[in-house]
Motif scaffolding. Structure first.
Motif, PDB file in Angstrom:
ATOM      1  N   HIS A 114       0.819  -1.210   0.000  1.00  0.00           N
ATOM      2  CA  HIS A 114       0.000   0.000   0.000  1.00  0.00           C
ATOM      3  C   HIS A 114       0.855   1.264   0.000  1.00  0.00           C
ATOM      4  N   ALA A 115       2.143   1.108  -0.245  1.00  0.00           N
ATOM      5  CA  ALA A 115       3.046   2.252  -0.166  1.00  0.00           C
ATOM      6  C   ALA A 115       2.702   3.324  -1.192  1.00  0.00           C
ATOM      7  N   GLU A 116       2.114   2.941  -2.301  1.00  0.00           N
ATOM      8  CA  GLU A 116       1.749   3.936  -3.324  1.00  0.00           C
ATOM      9  C   GLU A 116       0.826   4.995  -2.726  1.00  0.00           C
ATOM     10  N   ALA A 117      -0.105   4.529  -1.875  1.00  0.00           N
ATOM     11  CA  ALA A 117      -1.007   5.486  -1.229  1.00  0.00           C
ATOM     12  C   ALA A 117      -0.246   6.409  -0.298  1.00  0.00           C
ATOM     13  N   LEU A 118       0.780   5.867   0.356  1.00  0.00           N
ATOM     14  CA  LEU A 118       1.582   6.670   1.278  1.00  0.00           C
ATOM     15  C   LEU A 118       2.472   7.663   0.534  1.00  0.00           C
ATOM     16  N   LEU A 119       2.788   7.380  -0.722  1.00  0.00           N
ATOM     17  CA  LEU A 119       3.771   8.170  -1.448  1.00  0.00           C
ATOM     18  C   LEU A 119       3.157   9.327  -2.227  1.00  0.00           C
ATOM     19  N   ARG A 120       1.897   9.604  -2.026  1.00  0.00           N
ATOM     20  CA  ARG A 120       1.251  10.703  -2.739  1.00  0.00           C
ATOM     21  C   ARG A 120       1.531  12.017  -2.031  1.00  0.00           C
ATOM     22  N   SER A 121       2.659  12.584  -2.379  1.00  0.00           N
ATOM     23  CA  SER A 121       3.139  13.797  -1.735  1.00  0.00           C
ATOM     24  C   SER A 121       2.693  15.024  -2.507  1.00  0.00           C
ATOM     25  N   THR A 122       2.758  16.173  -1.849  1.00  0.00           N
ATOM     26  CA  THR A 122       2.613  17.429  -2.555  1.00  0.00           C
ATOM     27  C   THR A 122       3.831  17.622  -3.455  1.00  0.00           C
ATOM     28  N   PRO A 123       3.708  18.396  -4.531  1.00  0.00           N
ATOM     29  CA  PRO A 123       4.869  18.641  -5.395  1.00  0.00           C
ATOM     30  C   PRO A 123       6.026  19.301  -4.650  1.00  0.00           C
ATOM     31  N   GLN A 124       5.693  20.121  -3.655  1.00  0.00           N
ATOM     32  CA  GLN A 124       6.737  20.844  -2.926  1.00  0.00           C
ATOM     33  C   GLN A 124       7.470  19.956  -1.909  1.00  0.00           C
ATOM     34  N   GLY A 125       6.815  18.901  -1.437  1.00  0.00           N
ATOM     35  CA  GLY A 125       7.381  18.058  -0.399  1.00  0.00           C
ATOM     36  C   GLY A 125       7.815  16.701  -0.918  1.00  0.00           C
ATOM     37  N   VAL A 126       8.105  15.793   0.023  1.00  0.00           N
ATOM     38  CA  VAL A 126       8.518  14.430  -0.321  1.00  0.00           C
ATOM     39  C   VAL A 126       7.867  13.471   0.667  1.00  0.00           C
ATOM     40  N   THR A 127       7.400  12.346   0.155  1.00  0.00           N
ATOM     41  CA  THR A 127       6.916  11.262   1.007  1.00  0.00           C
ATOM     42  C   THR A 127       7.549   9.972   0.511  1.00  0.00           C
ATOM     43  N   ASP A 128       8.138   9.198   1.407  1.00  0.00           N
ATOM     44  CA  ASP A 128       8.782   7.945   1.004  1.00  0.00           C
ATOM     45  C   ASP A 128       8.534   6.884   2.066  1.00  0.00           C
ATOM     46  N   TYR A 129       8.899   5.646   1.737  1.00  0.00           N
ATOM     47  CA  TYR A 129       8.610   4.506   2.606  1.00  0.00           C
ATOM     48  C   TYR A 129       9.820   3.591   2.702  1.00  0.00           C
ATOM     49  N   ILE A 130      10.117   3.134   3.918  1.00  0.00           N
ATOM     50  CA  ILE A 130      11.199   2.189   4.170  1.00  0.00           C
ATOM     51  C   ILE A 130      10.604   0.913   4.747  1.00  0.00           C
ATOM     52  N   GLN A 131      10.941  -0.223   4.142  1.00  0.00           N
ATOM     53  CA  GLN A 131      10.541  -1.509   4.688  1.00  0.00           C
ATOM     54  C   GLN A 131      11.615  -1.935   5.682  1.00  0.00           C
ATOM     55  N   ALA A 132      11.340  -1.764   6.975  1.00  0.00           N
ATOM     56  CA  ALA A 132      12.349  -2.056   7.997  1.00  0.00           C
ATOM     57  C   ALA A 132      11.675  -2.199   9.345  1.00  0.00           C
ATOM     58  N   ASP A 133      12.417  -2.763  10.289  1.00  0.00           N
ATOM     59  CA  ASP A 133      11.934  -3.006  11.644  1.00  0.00           C
ATOM     60  C   ASP A 133      12.618  -2.049  12.606  1.00  0.00           C
ATOM     61  N   VAL A 134      11.896  -1.580  13.604  1.00  0.00           N
ATOM     62  CA  VAL A 134      12.477  -0.666  14.579  1.00  0.00           C
ATOM     63  C   VAL A 134      13.666  -1.305  15.290  1.00  0.00           C
ATOM     64  N   ARG A 135      13.734  -2.619  15.302  1.00  0.00           N
ATOM     65  CA  ARG A 135      14.861  -3.311  15.935  1.00  0.00           C
ATOM     66  C   ARG A 135      16.148  -3.199  15.114  1.00  0.00           C
ATOM     67  N   ASP A 136      16.049  -2.567  13.937  1.00  0.00           N
ATOM     68  CA  ASP A 136      17.214  -2.341  13.083  1.00  0.00           C
ATOM     69  C   ASP A 136      17.352  -0.838  12.821  1.00  0.00           C
ATOM     70  N   PRO A 137      17.661  -0.061  13.874  1.00  0.00           N
ATOM     71  CA  PRO A 137      17.721   1.387  13.702  1.00  0.00           C
ATOM     72  C   PRO A 137      18.797   1.834  12.714  1.00  0.00           C
ATOM     73  N   GLY A 138      19.865   1.061  12.604  1.00  0.00           N
ATOM     74  CA  GLY A 138      20.917   1.421  11.661  1.00  0.00           C
ATOM     75  C   GLY A 138      20.412   1.480  10.238  1.00  0.00           C
ATOM     76  N   ARG A 139      19.642   0.483   9.842  1.00  0.00           N
ATOM     77  CA  ARG A 139      19.073   0.462   8.488  1.00  0.00           C
ATOM     78  C   ARG A 139      18.099   1.622   8.295  1.00  0.00           C
ATOM     79  N   ILE A 140      17.256   1.849   9.296  1.00  0.00           N
ATOM     80  CA  ILE A 140      16.269   2.933   9.181  1.00  0.00           C
ATOM     81  C   ILE A 140      16.980   4.264   8.985  1.00  0.00           C
ATOM     82  N   LEU A 141      17.980   4.539   9.806  1.00  0.00           N
ATOM     83  CA  LEU A 141      18.678   5.817   9.710  1.00  0.00           C
ATOM     84  C   LEU A 141      19.433   5.943   8.387  1.00  0.00           C
TER      85      LEU A 141
END
Length: 270
Positions: A114-141
């Protein structure tokens, strides 16, 4: 899309997942029979469960209005995003400030679909999605740095997430690693299940989630306070969920005077 990988496409429908149970509570359709079964079981024990889920969602909406308004935040890292339910965080943030940048993160592969729905950003801004677990903060950052400017303030959102992280997974250390990476002026936003208000009901929920193979860890006021150590609390501090700036609510429904068994708080990194 950020952080997609072949393994992310595999959705385990043999056991419930918190994001999908939450989706069922919110009236969504992106869940499976095993998720609905657990949701109905919980409802049979505690009829307030759906309202608690909605109450938590409303907190996310209120806090995003506060962040985009009074706090002036234009960047968000939302971990434990869940299945899209409008209005999403980015819709609220970008309605107030179209240039806002939002990175969502979740470990449930169904959210990726469902990330496509999450990625509908305004032209001025940015919306993106990371597939990751909070237990892996290094990957998230690592992935978030591709989208967010870590020289400017960021709101780190951990809404209704940490009670799914066991003590064995070192939740305080995980949060500290994430907060340490943020620049001064950033904020930690957190809500967490507690047994302080209704211990028997919460314990029944813990037992039911455990039967479904899901960890659920309620924490006390003092234990939740540890997540905010070293940060500057904002008013009104750590409070029962519905007490956090109720004046910012829109179209919220009050069901009786019973408190939701969650604390919420916001604190600023000096």
């Amino acid at each position: 899309m950020t952080g997609t990988e072949p393994a992310a496409a595999r959705i385990d429908t043999s056991k419930p997942h918190p994001a999908r149970v939450y989706d069922w509570f919110l009236g969504g359709k992106d869940n499976y029979p095993v998720d609905e079964e657990l949701g109905r079981h919980i409802m049979s024990i505690d009829s307030r469960a759906k309202h608690v889920a909605r109450t938590n969602r409303w907190f996310m909406q209120r806090v995003t209005r506060w962040m985009s308004g009074e706090a002036g935040i234009r960047q968000y890292l939302d971990i434990g995003t869940g299945i899209p339910t409008e209005p999403n965080l980015h819709q609220i943030a970008q309605a107030a400030a179209p240039e806002s940048r939002v990175v969502y993160t979740d470990n449930d592969p169904i959210v990726l679909t469902h990330a496509e729905a999450l990625l509908r950003s305004t032209p001025q801004g940015v919306t993106d999605y990371i597939q990751a677990d909070v237990r892996d903060p290094g990957r998230i950052l690592e992935q978030a740095r591709k989208i967010l400017d870590f020289e400017r303030p960021i709101a780190l959102s951990l809404v209704a997430l940490l009670h799914f992280v066991s003590d064995d997974d070192s939740p305080y250390e995980l949060v500290r690693r994430l907060v340490d990476a943020l620049p001064p002026g950033s904020y930690l936003v957190l809500s967490q299940l507690t047994a302080d208000f209704d211990p028997p009901a919460v314990q029944r929920g813990v037992d039911m989630y455990a039967a479904g193979g899901v960890t659920l860890v309620p924490r006390s006021y003092a234990e939740i306070g540890r997540f905010f150590e070293g940060l500057e609390p904002t008013e009104p501090g750590i409070v029962q969920l519905t007490q956090w700036h109720p004046e910012l609510g829109v179209d919220e429904v009050t069901e009786g005077n019973e408190a939701a068994s969650l604390y919420a708080g916001v604190a600023r990194k000096p």
